[in-house]
Write an enzyme that holds these catalytic residues in place. Structure first.
Site, PDB file in Angstrom:
ATOM      1  CB  SER A 173      -9.434   2.918  -0.481  1.00 23.87           C
ATOM      2  OG  SER A 173      -8.299   2.435   0.218  1.00 23.87           O
ATOM      3  CG  HIS A 227      -7.780  -5.941   7.840  1.00 25.39           C
ATOM      4  ND1 HIS A 227      -8.202  -6.587   6.698  1.00 25.39           N
ATOM      5  CD2 HIS A 227      -7.290  -4.731   7.431  1.00 25.39           C
ATOM      6  CE1 HIS A 227      -7.978  -5.815   5.646  1.00 25.39           C
ATOM      7  NE2 HIS A 227      -7.453  -4.674   6.066  1.00 25.39           N
ATOM      8  CG  ASN A 230      -2.017  -1.118   1.023  1.00 28.50           C
ATOM      9  OD1 ASN A 230      -2.354  -1.509  -0.090  1.00 28.50           O
ATOM     10  ND2 ASN A 230      -2.497  -1.638   2.142  1.00 28.50           N
ATOM     11  CB  SER A 253      -4.069  -7.712   6.287  1.00 27.29           C
ATOM     12  OG  SER A 253      -3.038  -8.684   6.401  1.00 27.29           O
TER      13      SER A 253
END
Length: 376
Positions: free
Chosen positions: A216, A348, A192, A300
């Site tokens: 996102s 998560h 990420n 995750s």
């Protein structure tokens, strides 16, 4: 005037003395039992320490057993788990080849990253009606334009890399000095778009071979790439030639913005490859970890990468994976190494994921780094 019997006072005093002696004796016996047989083995922390114990020493077998005997996280207090894990750090880690091969064989049967980690022209032919991971009623028809974006086949094969590092973003990395050790790996996964600027390199390194991008992030930070294309491209340049990996077919909302990433990199003539998780691979990985007690709305990205790395790499090392507000020494740490923004609650199951990693470490299947590093 009443007569006071002095013998009664002597009897009372004697009874109190006996009671006091009994209490002291009981406390002494309890303390001795704790020292000799208690779970914390207090003598470990006070005896002369001559360096790491060998992996197969009696002491280390006992310490690993203390982790493995905890079948579910709720069996022990968090502080007790930390104590056991901290004690295990006295032992050298070594890969248990038979355990690792058996685990990898299980992953091969259930998930098969070398064939299905990404959508490819081989596993997702032209005209395929691809089911989304979550929006199972949704279907994406693979047309010629999308088909051309896929690699012909998986770019990686089974056990291709000798040593891999999967780098999470946990605050446990701060002040770890693990950057050199991470950079020394043959292949490095990151999650990420984490910052790897000079401010952080001593702890997290810079080498990156695959970096994931959550759609996102693109939506919130780069306005779906409708205008902020160059800033996004500049962020990706930090990772040099690393491949970019996205969950385009997780749900219908992710697809368009994930495809735009490919267009942006093509427009700027970037050499970076863009890959998309195969939705069926994500489904299979989630089912597998559910069978091991990881119950979450979604596992995750870190767990997905660790699962893939176990098939693609001979030896897997984890950095920055820790899901507790305190480190194993009981000191409070930030949630990420770069900020303290907490995750959405209930999405998560990070403590359960880390608990499984500690088990895999104890079995010699992968290595979890939670302390300072002294590489090279």
């Amino acid at each position: 005037m009443r007569y006071a019997d002095p013998s009664a006072n002597r009897d009372l005093l004697g009874n109190r003395t006996l009671l006091f002696i009994f209490i002291c004796a009981f406390a002494l016996v309890t303390l001795l039992q704790q020292i000799l047989y208690g779970r914390n083995y207090i003598k470990r922390y006070f005896e002369f320490y001559e360096g790491p114990f060998e992996y197969n020493s009696t002491r280390c077998l006992e310490l690993r057993h203390e982790i493995l005997e905890v079948k579910v996280l709720s069996m022990v207090k968090q502080s007790e788990l930390f104590d056991r894990w901290k004690s295990l750090q006295m032992c050298k880690w070594a890969m248990n080849i038979s355990e690792a091969n058996q685990f990898k064989s299980t992953l091969s049967r259930c998930c098969n990253a070398p064939a299905f980690l990404f959508t490819t022209q081989k596993n997702t032919p032209l005209g395929t009606k691809l089911k989304y991971e979550v929006d199972t009623s949704g279907i994406y028809h693979i047309n010629q334009e999308i088909f051309r974006m896929f690699p012909k086949d998986m770019p990686y094969y089974r056990s291709q890399f000798k040593k891999c590092a999967v780098v999470g973003n946990g605050g446990i990395l701060k002040n770890s000095r693990c950057g050199r050790e991470i950079n020394s790996a043959d292949f490095v996964f990151r999650c990420n778009l984490p910052p790897i600027s000079e401010k952080y390199t001593m702890d997290v390194g810079v080498k990156t071979d695959v970096v994931t991008v959550n759609p996102s992030i693109i939506t919130e930070r780069f306005h779906k790439l409708e205008k902020w294309r160059r800033p996004f491209y500049r962020v990706l340049q930090v990772y040099e030639n690393a491949s970019v990996l996205l969950p385009a077919f997780y749900n219908t909302r992710n697809t368009d913005v994930s495809i735009r990433v490919k267009y942006v990199l093509d427009d700027f003539e970037s050499p970076q490859a863009v890959y998309y998780f195969h939705p069926q691979y994500l489904v299979n990985v989630s089912r597998y970890w559910l069978s091991l007690g990881v119950r979450a709305k979604r596992i995750s990205t870190g767990l997905i990468l660790v699962t893939a790395a176990l098939e693609l790499c001979e030896e897997v090392h984890l950095f920055g994976f820790w899901a507790f507000p305190m480190n194993p020494s009981g000191l409070y740490i930030t949630h990420h190494y770069y900020d303290n923004v907490k995750p959405r609650p209930g999405f998560h199951a990070m403590p359960s994921e880390i608990f499984n990693f500690l088990h895999l470490h104890s079995r010699g299947i992968l290595r979890v780094h939670t302390g300072t590093c002294s590489c090279c």
